[in-house]
Design a protein around this motif. Structure first.
Motif, short mmCIF file in Angstrom:
data_model
loop_
_atom_site.label_atom_id
_atom_site.label_comp_id
_atom_site.label_asym_id
_atom_site.label_seq_id
_atom_site.Cartn_x
_atom_site.Cartn_y
_atom_site.Cartn_z
N ASN A 63 0.78 -1.22 0.09
CA ASN A 63 0.02 0.26 -0.19
C ASN A 63 1.11 1.20 0.11
OD1 ASN A 63 -1.88 -2.01 1.82
ND2 ASN A 63 -2.44 -1.17 0.27
N VAL A 69 3.15 3.24 -3.05
CA VAL A 69 3.84 3.32 -3.92
C VAL A 69 5.36 3.38 -3.81
CG1 VAL A 69 4.37 5.16 -6.35
CG2 VAL A 69 2.27 5.44 -4.70
N GLU A 70 5.93 2.30 -5.45
CA GLU A 70 7.02 1.42 -5.37
C GLU A 70 7.40 2.24 -6.06
OE1 GLU A 70 9.47 -2.30 -6.72
OE2 GLU A 70 7.40 -2.12 -7.30
N MET A 100 8.40 5.41 -10.82
CA MET A 100 8.17 4.89 -9.79
C MET A 100 6.98 3.81 -10.40
SD MET A 100 7.32 7.96 -7.46
CE MET A 100 6.68 9.55 -9.09
N GLU A 101 6.19 2.83 -9.35
CA GLU A 101 5.37 2.50 -10.12
C GLU A 101 3.88 3.69 -10.44
OE1 GLU A 101 1.82 -0.54 -6.80
OE2 GLU A 101 2.86 0.71 -6.41
N TYR A 102 2.96 2.81 -11.53
CA TYR A 102 2.13 3.43 -12.02
C TYR A 102 1.18 3.23 -11.15
CZ TYR A 102 -1.08 5.74 -15.99
OH TYR A 102 -1.54 5.83 -16.48
N VAL A 103 -0.25 3.80 -10.65
CA VAL A 103 -0.72 4.10 -10.42
C VAL A 103 -2.22 4.28 -10.50
CG1 VAL A 103 -2.54 3.72 -8.17
CG2 VAL A 103 0.40 3.94 -8.20
N GLU A 129 -6.37 10.12 -7.68
CA GLU A 129 -6.75 10.39 -6.24
C GLU A 129 -7.50 9.15 -5.70
OE1 GLU A 129 -5.65 14.51 -5.94
OE2 GLU A 129 -3.52 14.59 -6.74
N LEU A 187 -3.63 7.00 -3.50
CA LEU A 187 -3.88 6.91 -4.94
C LEU A 187 -4.07 5.34 -4.83
CD1 LEU A 187 -1.12 8.57 -6.43
CD2 LEU A 187 -2.15 9.11 -6.16
N ASP A 222 -4.66 2.37 -7.28
CA ASP A 222 -4.98 1.02 -8.32
C ASP A 222 -5.69 0.53 -9.09
OD1 ASP A 222 -5.77 -1.00 -7.38
OD2 ASP A 222 -3.37 -1.75 -6.56
N LYS A 232 -2.58 3.10 -2.57
CA LYS A 232 -0.97 3.53 -1.69
C LYS A 232 -0.90 4.64 -1.60
CE LYS A 232 -0.38 0.04 -4.48
NZ LYS A 232 1.00 -1.53 -5.13
N SER A 238 1.63 8.24 -1.61
CA SER A 238 2.69 8.53 -2.08
C SER A 238 2.85 9.64 -1.61
CB SER A 238 2.46 8.63 -3.93
OG SER A 238 1.38 10.01 -3.10
#
Length: 446
Positions: free
Chosen positions: A77, A79-80, A95-98, A102, A147, A149, A155, A157
């Motif tokens: 949970n 953002v990577e 970064m990870e695309y979420v 929002e 955010l 997913d 997630k 951020s």
């Protein structure tokens, strides 16, 4: 000029990534959709102009902190952060695309059903608990920084305002006023120092209120009047919020942080437990010391590689992300050595035993050190991972696996240094032999 810059970045191939359309714009950065050319996976790439960073010292602090923190917190949970890269003029966060946007956009359409709000709150608390266990407080929790997913999972951020233990003053508290006015805790406004983790829980209370009510608990066109309401916890919960949820909000929005409900107490509430299972952090437990001891032939695995940007941004004290520590210095957790990985691992094991730690091997080129004495939060367990920069140059990074964060900081800054002095080339925060990477044949990214 802006459109020309966007055209220049768009369709750029950056290493293994192709950059596409603009997803969003901020004051200092733009976020682009990107694609991994090897896997076709979508990513988000935040692009920061170095000239703007040079002009704004606060921006530099934010970049350093965000990179440092996001390397610590890997959780379903959160953002990577996949990679950080740089050219002469720009810094790139991959970064990870979420995909879901929002949470704020979801709430803007109206309040959420209680089951859905509880699901998001559960995921928020799970991620926050993971952050706090690593000494990280977010300090800007709000629906705009949460955010969703494609599966509808939350997630966290934007860790640009987050804090690490190194920012604590001698009183063990944070003193920087930051955050978004409507979500900030009263102790932050009083300028007398605050516990970042407890301040985060106040913000969680505001977030939960917004999810269930559809509007903010503290509102006024005059910001100072709004601050007055926050400092007195003057708010009303609408009648449609259930009794259990009302009680939780009232225990989160408590002016005295010492009396505010804790995460461990939240987890015990029946309202919190309903219908949702907690995700497991993305981490691999190291083998127990006794298991490692039973396998004397366990071979040293090949160390992971650090790229040139990572090395320079971690070790140098120039513009190049300034060692990832606050104000250019912090308790060191990284050092460079001019020895191959095998020799470094042997030295780490020897020093660990001399300090009275149990020594074992973990997956990868890592050494695991576990204290034998009980600390404030149990036994201190530390992993030291060895990265290969060049055939005779390695980078070692210490990480806290368990125990007290302040004890870990002391271990890195004081305890382990003397025994390693004969292999250390430069400690994080100290001046390395060459600041621009020239001796290693590394590119100067400034």
């Amino acid at each position: 000029m802006v459109r020309e810059e966007e055209k220049e970045v768009r369709n750029l191939v950056l290493g293994k990534y192709e950059m596409g359309r603009v997803l969003g714009k901020g004051t200092f950065a733009k976020v682009y959709h990107g694609r991994d050319l090897r896997t076709n996976e979508s990513v988000a790439i935040k692009v920061i102009n170095k000239d703007q960073v040079r002009r704004d010292g606060g921006m530099m602090d934010q970049i350093e902190r965000e990179i440092s923190v996001m390397r610590l917190v890997r959780h379903p949970n959160i953002v990577e952060l996949k990679e950080v890269m740089a050219t002469k003029s720009r810094i790139f966060f991959v970064m990870e695309y979420v995909r879901g946007g929002e949470l704020f956009a979801r709430v803007a359409r109206g309040r959420l059903p209680e089951d859905q709000a509880r699901r998001y709150f559960h995921q928020l608390i799970s991620a926050l608990d993971f952050c706090h266990s690593r000494g990280v407080s977010h300090r800007d929790l709000k629906p705009e920084n949460l955010l969703l997913d494609e599966a509808g999972d939350l997630k966290i951020s934007d860790f640009g305002l987050s804090a690490l233990p190194e920012q604590l003053r001698h009183d063990g508290l944070l003193h920087t006023q930051c955050g978004t006015p409507a979500y900030v805790a009263p102790e932050v406004l009083r300028k007398k120092g605050y516990d970042g983790a407890r301040a985060d829980l106040w913000s969680c209370g505001v977030v939960l209120y917004v999810l269930l009510a559809g509007f903010l608990p503290f509102q006024h066109e005059n910001v100072m009047r709004m601050y007055g309401k926050i400092c007195k916890a003057e708010y009303q919960i609408p009648p449609w919020v259930s009794g259990e949820a009302r009680r939780l909000i009232s225990r989160l929005l408590v002016v005295d942080p010492e009396k505010r409900i804790s995460i461990s107490e939240i987890k015990q509430l029946s309202w919190f437990k309903k219908g949702v299972s907690r995700p497991t952090p993305l981490s691999i437990p190291p083998p127990k010391e006794e298991e490692a001891d039973q396998d004397p032939d366990l071979e040293l695995q090949s160390p992971r590689s650090y790229n040139a940007f990572e090395l320079i941004s971690t070790m140098s004290s120039g513009f190049d992300l300034s060692s990832l520590f606050e104000n250019g210095r912090r308790a060191a957790t990284v050092f460079a050595a001019r020895f191959p990985a095998g020799k470094v691992v042997e030295k780490l094991e020897k020093v660990g035993r001399s300090l009275g730690f149990g020594v074992g091997k973990a997956k990868g080129c890592k050494v695991r050190l576990e204290g034998k004495a009980e600390g404030r939060k149990g036994r201190l367990a530390v992993t030291a991972e060895v990265f290969e920069v060049a055939p005779e140059v390695t980078l070692v990074e210490f990480g806290k696996e368990s125990g007290d964060t302040l004890e870990f900081a002391k271990f890195c800054a004081e305890d382990v240094r003397p025994g390693l002095k004969d292999i250390v080339w430069a400690w994080q925060g100290d001046e390395p032999a060459t600041a621009d990477g020239g001796e290693l044949g590394l590119p100067n990214l400034r």
